[in-house]
Design a protein around this motif. Structure first.
Motif: not given
Length: 184
Positions: A66-72, A106-114
């Protein structure tokens, strides 16, 4: 007590809110064209995703697709938002560039692992406040720049000209615009 939304998700949501507002500002000048339709769909989608990011707390069991699809989708929207106007012969506006920059951020922030697991200790309140304030200032600056490049901004009424009765007050009328009466 509810679990707070992670700081990086709030930052990504703020960037998406800024991008959505700029994209919706771009719709006025290009609506019937494909770039206007793309800006409308992208802007509405960004506002919805920002709302979802702010509403949901950490979800440890969610699928990783889901997050990967959103980033894409964010990156595809960025490429389309830049390519569609350029291909149609319209120069890239400051608004489109600002929205693209906010989407990429925002894509970069979401792609960065916690760094801390979802069940780890919450961040210190002071550090969270400083981080959110910094993100807000940057997003506001980029979004304001982007909104200044829209068709709506070109048709905006200059400050003070819509209130001629207040021309005698400081900051309004001719004295504000550099006209007579600027010297004390």
């Amino acid at each position: 007590m509810t679990t707070p939304v992670p700081t990086r998700r709030v930052g990504a949501a703020l960037a998406l809110l800024g991008a959505g507002i700029v994209d919706l500002g771009l719709v006025r000048g290009a609506f019937p064209a494909p770039s206007g339709l793309l800006a409308l769909a992208t802007g509405a989608g960004e506002l919805v995703v920002a709302r979802v990011l702010l509403a949901r707390g950490p979800r440890p069991g969610r699928p990783t697709a889901v997050p990967r699809l959103g980033i894409a989708l964010l990156l595809v929207a960025t490429v389309a938002g830049v390519a569609v106007p350029v291909v149609s012969g319209v120069p890239l506006s400051a608004g489109a560039a600002a929205a693209a920059a906010l989407r990429v951020a925002s894509a970069c922030v979401l792609a960065r692992p916690a760094r801390v697991p979802a069940d780890g200790p919450p961040p210190r309140a002071g550090a969270r406040l400083v981080a959110l304030f910094s993100v807000s200032v940057v997003v506001a600056a980029v979004a304001t720049f982007g909104l200044g490049g829209t068709d709506a901004a070109r048709h905006a009424v200059p400050h003070g000209s819509h209130l001629p009765a207040l021309g005698h007050l400081p900051g309004h009328g001719q004295a504000h615009d550099g006209g007579p009466g600027t010297a004390p």
